[in-house]
Design an enzyme around this catalytic site. Structure first.
Site: not given
Length: 323
Positions: A105-107, A125
Site C-alpha cells: 500500500v502506498c510507499t 505507488t
C-alpha cells in the site's frame, strides 16, 4: 483459512494498515473462518505511526522463521519507508517469495523494491514517489497513473485509500463479489474503483495550469464535453494560436489537450453510467463521443471493458439496500 500478515514499522501510515485490515476483518465477519489477520514487527515491540498512534503487534517477524508462509503478506507505506531498516528489507527478501500473495500500500512498494520483489514487474505507488521509484529501480516498470496494479501474485497500490480498493478487489477474488459488496456497504464506500482508475481526476488536473486562460479552458472542457473541443476551438477560447496553445497546455499540465479531453469525456461517461439511468446512446452524445460505438472504443482502450459491462459492475448498490 487465509492468513493475512501485515508488516508494521516505525512511522508507518496508520490508514495504510487499518484500511485493508478493516476490509479483511469485514470479510472474516461476513464469512467466519476465511481470514486470520496478524500484525507483526521485527522484534514484536509496539511501533508509533506517522500520525502519533501506537500500534501493538501480534507477534515478531523474527519468530516466524520456519513456520508456514502467509497467504497474503501486506506491506503498508509511510514515512518509515523513506529510510528502510536493512533488517526489515532482508526479512522481506527472504520471506516475501514464500507468500502466496504479496501486497503493498502506498510507499510500501519502496520496501518491496529494496527487497528485489518487484524486479521485472509492473507496479505503482503514491504519485509523489513514482519518479523516485522508477529512478532508483529501473528494473521495475513503474506506472504512475492507476490506483492499483496487479502483476501476477504481486499487487501494489497508490496512496492511502487505494489500499481499501485493492483489499476489496482481493476479497472479491477470494470470496466473490457479493461478500466484497457487503463489506463496501458496511464501510460506506463504493465498490466502483477499478485498478486502472487514474490517481488524478481531470478536476484535480485542472488546478495545475498556472495561467488563467489555460485554467479557464480546462474548466470549459469539464463543463462542456459535448462541444467542439478541437485544438483550434480551444486555442481560440484561450486567445492563443493552436501551436502556442498546444505547447503551453502540455508544459503546464503535463498532458496534451487531446488526452485531457479524452480523460474528461471518459470520467463524465463513467459517472453517468454509475449514477444515472440514461441509455448508452444518450450518454455517448452527452459526453462528446457522438455514437455508442465511439464510446465503446474509448472504454475498451482505457478500461478494457464495454460501457454496458462497466455499468453492471461498478454502479453502486441502491441506497435502500442495507448491509
Amino acid at each position: 483459512m487465509r492468513t493475512v500478515l501485515v508488516v508494521l514499522f516505525d512511522d508507518v501510515q496508520s490508514l495504510d494498515v487499518t484500511g485493508p485490515v478493516e476490509v479483511f476483518h469485514g470479510a472474516e465477519t461476513a464469512s467466519p473462518g476465511t481470514y486470520d489477520i496478524r500484525t507483526a514487527t521485527l522484534d514484536g515491540a509496539p511501533v508509533r505511526t506517522s500520525s502519533g498512534l501506537t500500534l501493538v503487534p501480534d507477534l515478531a517477524l523474527r519468530d516466524l522463521a520456519g513456520g508456514p508462509a502467509p497467504h497474503t503478506l501486506l506491506v503498508p507505506g509511510g514515512q518509515g519507508t523513506r529510510r528502510p531498516a536493512p533488517e526489515l528489507v532482508a526479512w522481506l527478501r527472504e520471506h516475501g517469495p514464500r507468500a502466496r500473495r504479496l501486497v503493498s500500500v502506498c510507499t510500501g512498494a519502496i520496501l518491496l523494491a529494496e527487497a528485489g520483489l518487484l524486479d521485472g514487474r509492473r507496479a505503482t505507488t503514491h504519485w509523489a514517489y513514482c519518479d523516485k521509484l522508477a529512478r532508483d529501480h529501473p528494473e521495475i516498470e513503474v506506472d504512475p497513473d492507476p490506483i492499483y496494479v496487479r502483476d501476477g501474485r504481486v499487487s501494489t497500490s497508490a496512496g492511502v485509500t487505494s489500499g481499501i480498493d485493492l483489499a476489496l478487489a482481493l476479497v472479491e477474488e477470494d470470496l466473490g463479489r457479493d461478500t466484497a459488496l457487503t463489506i463496501a456497504r458496511h464501510l460506506v464506500v463504493f465498490l466502483r474503483r477499478p485498478g486502472n482508475q487514474a490517481q488524478f481526476s481531470a478536476q484535480l488536473a485542472a488546478q495545475t495550469a498556472q495561467r488563467d486562460p489555460l485554467r479557464e479552458v480546462q474548466q470549459w472542457i469539464i463543463e462542456h464535453p459535448e462541444d467542439d473541443l478541437s485544438i483550434e476551438s480551444l486555442a481560440a477560447r484561450a486567445r492563443l494560436s493552436p501551436r502556442h496553445f498546444a505547447r503551453a497546455f502540455q508544459a503546464e499540465t503535463g498532458t496534451t489537450p487531446g488526452r485531457y479531453v479524452d480523460r474528461v469525456r471518459l470520467e463524465r461517461a463513467r459517472r453517468l453510467l454509475e449514477d444515472s439511468a440514461d441509455g448508452v446512446e444518450e450518454i455517448s452524445r452527452a459526453c462528446g463521443y457522438g455514437t455508442p460505438e465511439a464510446m465503446r472504443r474509448a472504454f475498451a482502450k482505457a478500461l478494457g471493458t464495454a460501457p454496458a459491462e462497466y455499468r453492471r459492475r461498478f454502479r453502486p448498490v441502491p441506497a435502500d439496500r442495507t448491509p
